[in-house]
Enzyme design. Structure first.
Site, PDB file in Angstrom:
ATOM      1  N   SER A  72       0.799  -1.235   0.000  1.00  0.00           N
ATOM      2  CA  SER A  72       0.000   0.000   0.000  1.00  0.00           C
ATOM      3  C   SER A  72       0.826   1.276   0.000  1.00  0.00           C
ATOM      4  O   SER A  72       0.271   2.355  -0.228  1.00  0.00           O
ATOM      5  CB  SER A  72      -0.915   0.021   1.222  1.00  0.00           C
ATOM      6  OG  SER A  72      -2.056  -0.746   0.979  1.00  0.00           O
ATOM      7  N   VAL A 267       1.121  -3.839   3.882  1.00  0.00           N
ATOM      8  CA  VAL A 267       0.940  -5.115   4.592  1.00  0.00           C
ATOM      9  C   VAL A 267       2.145  -6.056   4.531  1.00  0.00           C
ATOM     10  O   VAL A 267       2.161  -7.047   5.250  1.00  0.00           O
ATOM     11  CB  VAL A 267      -0.292  -5.933   4.137  1.00  0.00           C
ATOM     12  CG1 VAL A 267      -1.567  -5.380   4.675  1.00  0.00           C
ATOM     13  CG2 VAL A 267      -0.322  -6.128   2.660  1.00  0.00           C
TER      14      VAL A 267
HETATM   15  N1  GLN Z   1      -2.116  -5.327  -2.085  1.00  0.00           N
HETATM   16  C1  GLN Z   1      -2.695  -5.208  -0.781  1.00  0.00           C
HETATM   17  C2  GLN Z   1      -4.216  -5.366  -0.820  1.00  0.00           C
HETATM   18  O1  GLN Z   1      -4.829  -4.887  -1.697  1.00  0.00           O
HETATM   19  C3  GLN Z   1      -2.314  -3.886  -0.185  1.00  0.00           C
HETATM   20  C4  GLN Z   1      -2.908  -3.668   1.176  1.00  0.00           C
HETATM   21  C5  GLN Z   1      -1.999  -2.969   2.138  1.00  0.00           C
HETATM   22  O2  GLN Z   1      -0.778  -2.909   1.983  1.00  0.00           O
HETATM   23  N2  GLN Z   1      -2.583  -2.484   3.189  1.00  0.00           N
HETATM   24  O3  GLN Z   1      -4.794  -5.973   0.006  1.00  0.00           O
END
Ligand code: GLN
Length: 328
Positions: A72, A267
């Site tokens: 993200s 994440v």
């Molecule tokens: N690619 C992840 C998702 O869409 C990104 C989420 C995150 O880093 N919070 O769930």
């Protein structure tokens, strides 16, 4: 803490980063993300910290060269690029800049506008990905990769395994994309927007890369080490504002209260903080709290903000200008 530079000793920033690492390395709270299966393979013990200055210097501690996916944190950069490519009013017509107070993957739109609350949650970032596809067609991902690489000062690469893992399992994001299509926030196909979104999230970085990318934002969009122009000036201002209010999802208010710098987390365990006109700071530690933010990352930023007086509204010392003699 009194900070001063002596040529015969490690720079004070390096000493500070190592002491922060030691202070928090025994914290084993939290869980490595597993909802994207490939992310569960990360080493939970990895812990890296990096600080890059607008003078072009980099200071690190621990696993600052361990690769992980940006996830993200890419949302801050794609928002910045969309402001430049599509224009500020076109972007704001599709996505708001209000904190949602909700989880990053919430299926929830602003009831007054039917648009995502902000570009830092999945719904907003998928909308921004769609806008970039609309403007740039099949060249959208190369454009994003080029600019993020310019910000990092080296050629970044895609982690293909994470990209495939999320493409195969991202059903919730697919649901969000179809709702965006129904609401008129997406004008390209959900598959096209999601493909860019999954790719941007799967860009492989290190804490050192992220710190340099943060220093590029802090330095008005120009990479201080290479001189490359990565981002537009006004877009950088607006990106930092949205990072400040929305970058840590439903922890954003608490983060602004305690730490007080624009930030974005991912994440995979990265957190990027920007101290405007001074520093990019990055941490990497994959164990996350229930809101999806790195546990050791938050603890490290709390310590760094205290030690360096980084909080934007700190009035017990000279605020972020406290470090200004050390950043060149
Ligand atoms: N690619 C992840 C998702 O869409 C990104 C989420 C995150 O880093 N919070 O769930």
């Amino acid at each position: 803490m009194a900070l001063e530079s002596r040529p015969d000793q490690p720079h004070e920033f390096e000493t500070l980063l190592e002491s922060v690492r030691l202070m928090h390395c025994d914290n084993h709270a939290g869980e490595v993300a597993s909802y994207i299966p490939e992310l569960s393979k990360a080493s939970p013990e990895h812990f890296g910290l990096a600080m890059a200055t607008i003078g072009g210097k980099l200071y690190t501690a621990g696993d600052a060269e361990a690769p992980f996916t940006i996830q993200s944190i890419s949302k801050a950069f794609t928002f910045c690029l969309a402001l430049e490519v599509a224009g500020h009013s076109a972007v704001l017509a599709r996505v708001g800049v209000e904190p949602s107070g909700d989880a990053f993957n919430a299926i929830f739109f602003n009831p007054a506008t039917n648009r995502p609350y902000n570009p830092m949650v999945n719904a907003g970032a998928i909308t921004i990905a769609g806008l970039l596809c609309e403007e740039l067609g099949s060249g959208a991902f190369d454009f994003v990769m080029d600019r993020l690489s310019a910000a990092a000062g080296r050629r970044l690469t895609l982690d293909d395994a994470v990209y495939r893992s999320e493409s195969e399992t991202g059903h919730r994001n697919r649901a969000i994309a179809y709702l965006l299509l129904a609401n008129g926030a997406l004008t390209v196909s959900p598959d096209e927007a999601l493909d860019l979104y999954y790719r941007q999230c799967s860009i492989s970085v290190t804490a050192s890369d992220l710190a340099r990318m943060g220093a590029t934002l802090a330095n008005m969009g120009e990479n201080p080490a290479t001189g490359a122009e990565a981002f537009e000036l006004r877009a950088v201002r607006n990106t930092q504002a949205v990072m400040f209010t929305c970058g840590m999802y439903d922890y954003a208010g608490h983060w602004a209260y305690d730490i007080g710098v624009p930030a974005k987390s991912g994440v995979a365990g990265g957190i990027l903080g920007v101290v405007n006109r001074q520093l990019g700071i990055a941490t990497y530690s994959p164990r996350l709290d229930v809101k999806g933010n790195s546990v050791r990352g938050i603890a490290s930023f709390e310590t760094l903000a205290d030690e360096l007086g980084l909080h934007a509204f700190d009035c017990t010392n000279m605020g972020s200008s406290f470090v200004s003699t050390l950043i060149v």
